[in-house]
Design an enzyme around this catalytic site. Structure first.
Site, PDB file in Angstrom:
ATOM      1  N   GLY A 102       0.796  -1.228   0.000  1.00  0.00           N
ATOM      2  CA  GLY A 102       0.000   0.000   0.000  1.00  0.00           C
ATOM      3  C   GLY A 102       0.822   1.269   0.000  1.00  0.00           C
ATOM      4  N   LYS A 123       9.535   1.935   0.610  1.00  0.00           N
ATOM      5  CA  LYS A 123       8.544   2.199   1.661  1.00  0.00           C
ATOM      6  C   LYS A 123       8.319   3.705   1.682  1.00  0.00           C
ATOM      7  CE  LYS A 123       7.579   0.962   6.511  1.00  0.00           C
ATOM      8  NZ  LYS A 123       8.131   0.263   7.708  1.00  0.00           N
ATOM      9  N   GLY A 136      -0.041   6.541   1.287  1.00  0.00           N
ATOM     10  CA  GLY A 136       1.081   5.798   0.708  1.00  0.00           C
ATOM     11  C   GLY A 136       2.444   6.330   1.105  1.00  0.00           C
ATOM     12  N   ARG A 196       5.710 -13.159   0.999  1.00  0.00           N
ATOM     13  CA  ARG A 196       5.298 -13.319   2.391  1.00  0.00           C
ATOM     14  C   ARG A 196       4.427 -14.566   2.556  1.00  0.00           C
ATOM     15  NH1 ARG A 196       4.979  -7.365   3.878  1.00  0.00           N
ATOM     16  NH2 ARG A 196       5.810  -6.310   2.046  1.00  0.00           N
ATOM     17  N   ASP A 265       1.393 -11.255   7.084  1.00  0.00           N
ATOM     18  CA  ASP A 265       1.902 -10.482   5.950  1.00  0.00           C
ATOM     19  C   ASP A 265       3.261  -9.863   6.255  1.00  0.00           C
ATOM     20  OD1 ASP A 265      -0.136  -8.964   7.626  1.00  0.00           O
ATOM     21  OD2 ASP A 265       0.887  -7.294   6.664  1.00  0.00           O
TER      22      ASP A 265
END
Length: 485
Positions: A102, A123, A136, A196, A265
């Protein structure tokens, strides 16, 4: 002028853009990801570059400019495709099918000089189809904290992702858990894989065992290649994953580290630690120490980490059972505690100065150490550091000489358990040859750094950044962390 800093040539001469990227995950097809675009940031201020990682990528740090970092990982010039990975996950025990990258994407994959494949993952790089109404973005403080966590854990011997770079982006963000508006950053981490447990859980949810098998074949090909020729490669993969995760958990526990958000996750299919949010290192030995303020029921507290990781491995059996026999996976998982205990015992003995200790008193020493740390509530990291700086050959001569000179004596001297611990440590030293004392001193120094990344220390370097844009304390702390060997 350096050509890498010339606008017309910044792409063609940027060493990050001329690396030999492998389309490993991309080759799986778009059932596993979405192509996305990076956000357009108003500023690109390089705040951290991890020169220690560049030789692993085949790059000479002196040949890589700050502008190379900013252009590649702040402006995201010249690199496509950028892939937001799809996954689901159990979050605090509840299944969430509305997940996925995300606020990040897979920037690229590199075959490093050690022959291993590594991911560049972002990130805070902007919205994706999985942002779920969020912006985000990553706060600058969040970036600072992740850089520090990754470097500290790496130096402590934890199998962890590393941060390649962090760039301040000039945006103002609003967050409920930070004074707002707050500054923003984008960070790039390097780790073995961003696949993951939740990647497989999503495919099970979609009832696509064909895609699960395709993904598992990919995982074995790239991350467990020694199993490719094995007849029962699938169950051997799961058994090895159990071992990797058990050992990783033991590494956290010995390091006094609480990850804080062990949702499925956040569990890597390669058994590697990554994605550091509200983590914390324990100040004292408190089994129920909880790092995340929103973990109201202490699900992910310090002492629960082994059982939670074992549970996550058990839940992974559900999506994998279409490929791997369930009974064989259950049998493999029964060895989790054995692997965990062996790794934890080994790491804790090293913190106590012993590369290995076959004496029957070894387990008693470990138990006494934990009991003392819990009962006395002396600093967890301070205790082992005090051992390292005060160790002397005279500890073999008299139990009263053990920890002599330590500041801990005044706070723990009245505890009978501390006296028993000193007597036992003295006894063990006398079982060993006198020549072994130098090895103990070296082992203590190697495994017990002076600098423990506790919350007050992180805040002490963040405040100058927030108030004065003074990065010197942060730079100094990183140097202290990374100078320990």
């Amino acid at each position: 002028m350096n050509l890498a800093q010339t606008p017309n040539n910044e792409n063609s001469h940027n060493p990050f853009l001329t690396l030999n990227y492998e389309p490993a995950l991309e080759s799986l097809g778009d059932d596993y990801y979405d192509e996305v675009s990076a956000a357009d940031f108003p500023q690109h201020i390089l705040r951290w570059r991890n020169d220690a990682l560049l030789p692993l990528l085949g790059l000479n740090p002196q040949a890589v400019t700050d502008a190379d970092f900013s252009n590649a990982f702040g402006k995201f010039q010249g690199r496509k495709p950028l892939l937001a990975l799809r996954y689901h996950g159990y979050q605090f025990g509840t299944y969430n099918p509305n997940l996925g990258d995300g606020r990040g994407f897979l920037y690229g994959q590199i075959r490093a000089t050690d022959g291993q494949l590594y991911d560049f993952g972002t990130k805070g790089s902007g919205k994706t189809p999985y942002s779920r109404g969020g912006d985000g973005m990553l706060t600058l403080k969040g970036g600072v904290r992740e850089v520090l966590a990754a470097e500290a854990l790496h130096q402590l011997g934890v199998r962890t992702s590393r941060c390649l770079t962090m760039i301040e982006t000039g945006l103002s963000l609003w967050r409920g858990d930070e004074p707002s508006p707050t500054r923003s950053s984008v960070m790039v981490r390097v780790n073995s894989s961003h696949i993951r447990f939740g990647t497989f859980e999503r495919l099970h949810y979609l009832q696509r065992p064909d895609l699960s098998k395709k993904l598992l074949d990919h995982v074995i090909q790239y991350y467990y290649p020694h199993l490719i020729e094995e007849k029962n490669q699938y169950v051997l993969f799961y058994a090895e994953l159990v071992k990797r995760v058990a050992e990783l958990t033991a590494q956290w526990m010995a390091a006094g580290f609480c990850h804080a958000v062990l949702n499925t996750d956040n569990m890597s299919i390669t058994g590697e630690s990554f994605d550091y949010g509200p983590y914390a290192f324990i100040p004292t030995y408190d089994p129920y120490f909880t790092a995340a303020y929103f973990d109201y029921y202490r699900r992910y507290c310090y002492s629960h980490q082994p059982s939670i990781c074992q549970l996550n491995l058990e839940m992974l059996q559900e999506p994998l059972k279409a490929i791997i026999d369930k009974a064989e996976m259950e049998s493999a998982l029964t060895k989790f505690n054995q692997y965990y205990q062996a790794e934890y015992r080994s790491l804790m003995l090293k913190k106590l100065g012993f590369e290995e200790l076959q004496l029957p008193e070894a387990n008693e020493l470990l138990n006494l150490t934990i009991q003392f740390l819990q009962d006395s509530q002396v600093g967890y990291h301070q205790f082992f550091y005090e051992m390292a700086v005060n160790f002397a050959n005279t500890w073999r001569d008299d139990p009263e000489m053990v920890m002599k000179g330590s500041d801990l004596i005044s706070t723990s001297g009245e505890l009978k358990i501390f006296e028993n611990w000193c007597v036992l440590y003295h006894k063990i030293l006398n079982y060993l040859d006198s020549e072994y004392m130098d090895v103990i001193a070296q082992t203590l120094a190697k495994n017990n750094p002076q600098t423990a990344l506790l919350r007050p220390l992180i805040e002490s370097v963040w405040e100058p950044i927030a108030q004065e844009d003074n990065w010197q304390p942060f730079d100094d702390l990183v140097k202290k962390i990374t100078s320990h060997s």
